[in-house]
Scaffold this active site. Structure first.
Site, short mmCIF file in Angstrom:
data_model
loop_
_atom_site.label_atom_id
_atom_site.label_comp_id
_atom_site.label_asym_id
_atom_site.label_seq_id
_atom_site.Cartn_x
_atom_site.Cartn_y
_atom_site.Cartn_z
N GLU A 102 0.85 -1.20 0.00
CA GLU A 102 0.00 0.00 0.00
C GLU A 102 0.88 1.24 0.00
O GLU A 102 1.99 1.22 0.53
CB GLU A 102 -0.89 0.00 1.24
N ASP A 106 -4.25 5.84 5.75
CA ASP A 106 -4.81 7.08 6.30
C ASP A 106 -5.92 6.70 7.27
O ASP A 106 -5.65 6.37 8.42
CB ASP A 106 -5.28 7.96 5.12
N LYS A 134 0.02 7.48 8.11
CA LYS A 134 -0.28 8.83 8.57
C LYS A 134 -0.61 8.83 10.04
O LYS A 134 -1.33 7.96 10.52
CB LYS A 134 -1.50 9.38 7.81
N ASP A 162 -1.14 10.94 -5.46
CA ASP A 162 -1.65 11.99 -6.35
C ASP A 162 -2.56 12.97 -5.64
O ASP A 162 -3.06 12.71 -4.54
CB ASP A 162 -2.46 11.37 -7.48
P1 IMP Z 1 -7.70 5.32 3.61
O1 IMP Z 1 -8.77 4.37 3.17
O2 IMP Z 1 -8.24 6.57 4.24
O3 IMP Z 1 -6.64 4.66 4.47
O4 IMP Z 1 -7.05 5.88 2.29
C1 IMP Z 1 -6.08 5.20 1.62
C2 IMP Z 1 -5.88 5.77 0.24
O5 IMP Z 1 -6.20 7.17 0.17
C3 IMP Z 1 -4.43 5.68 -0.13
O6 IMP Z 1 -4.15 4.46 -0.74
C4 IMP Z 1 -4.25 6.86 -1.05
O7 IMP Z 1 -4.55 6.50 -2.37
C5 IMP Z 1 -5.25 7.88 -0.56
N1 IMP Z 1 -4.62 8.89 0.32
C6 IMP Z 1 -4.70 9.00 1.65
N2 IMP Z 1 -3.99 10.03 2.12
C7 IMP Z 1 -3.42 10.60 1.03
C8 IMP Z 1 -2.53 11.73 0.85
O8 IMP Z 1 -2.10 12.43 1.79
N3 IMP Z 1 -2.17 12.00 -0.42
C9 IMP Z 1 -2.59 11.28 -1.49
N4 IMP Z 1 -3.41 10.21 -1.37
C10 IMP Z 1 -3.83 9.88 -0.12
MG MG Z 2 -4.12 4.22 -2.95
#
Ligand code: IMP
Ligand code: MG
Length: 182
Positions: A102, A106, A134, A162
């Site tokens: 991954e 986040d 994060k 991105d």
């Molecule tokens: P989660 O489901 O919130 O953990 O999000 C994961 C996905 O969100 C990652 O695989 C990224 O593609 C995108 N993402 C989360 N934070 C960022 C960031 O700061 N910059 C760019 N993409 C992010």
């Molecule tokens: Mg992603």
């Protein structure tokens, strides 16, 4: 592109060094995997493709590479909470050792969903290698065996990450200036 970044968090050299270390850890941890089982390295498109490409070359064991695409973000900077499979794996993972590569953890919504989904296919094992984690307050409780770096709770881009499909090709990871996405 470079002008839209307020601060470089991880240089190309930092990334190169850390990815090699993770590759060496995986090489050591999976050295005894039987040939009949095998390793499948899975990346979540599109952000993790660059990390997986470098990681795969840092692992000195036979492995298969496969890709999934899920959506949880759209073009915004905040997680929508909706995870959809846009592209499924091409390979069977039953009885095999799965490592999910991954880009960034986040909220953890994407990985929580993905791990549940992949576990239901009965792999021999399933582990996560995330390049970045994060530091957020509300993060799903996910065990990542391999973590590249902890990063601040800011919107970051580069090395696959991105904003609205841009900046993925930056060779480093940096903080995107808020005025770009606000
Ligand atoms: P989660 O489901 O919130 O953990 O999000 C994961 C996905 O969100 C990652 O695989 C990224 O593609 C995108 N993402 C989360 N934070 C960022 C960031 O700061 N910059 C760019 N993409 C992010
Ligand atoms: Mg992603």
């Amino acid at each position: 592109m470079h002008n839209d970044v307020s601060q470089i968090l991880f240089s190309a050299q930092d990334l190169d060094r850390r990815v090699r270390e993770i590759g060496a850890d995986i090489t050591r941890d999976y050295a005894d995997v039987a040939e009949s089982e095998g390793i499948v390295l899975i990346s979540v498109l599109r952000g993790a493709a660059i990390f997986m490409g470098d990681l795969a070359r840092a692992i000195e064991l036979p492995l298969e590479m496969d890709y999934m695409a899920v959506s949880s973000y759209g073009n915004g900077a905040k997680s929508s909470g909706v995870v959809r499979i846009l592209k499924d794996l091409s390979s069977e993972i039953t009885g095999r050792h799965v490592i999910i590569a991954e880009d960034i953890l986040d909220s953890g919504l994407t990985l929580t969903y993905l791990m549940k989904n992949l576990a239901s296919r009965n792999p021999a094992s399933i582990e996560v290698a995330t390049l970045l984690r994060k530091k957020t307050k509300a993060q799903a409780d996910i065990t990542c065996r391999y973590v590249g770096f902890e990063c601040p709770d800011e919107f970051i881009v580069g090395y696959g990450l991105d904003y609205a499909e841009r900046y993925r090709n930056l060779p480093y990871i940096g903080v995107l200036k808020p005025e770009i996405y606000q």
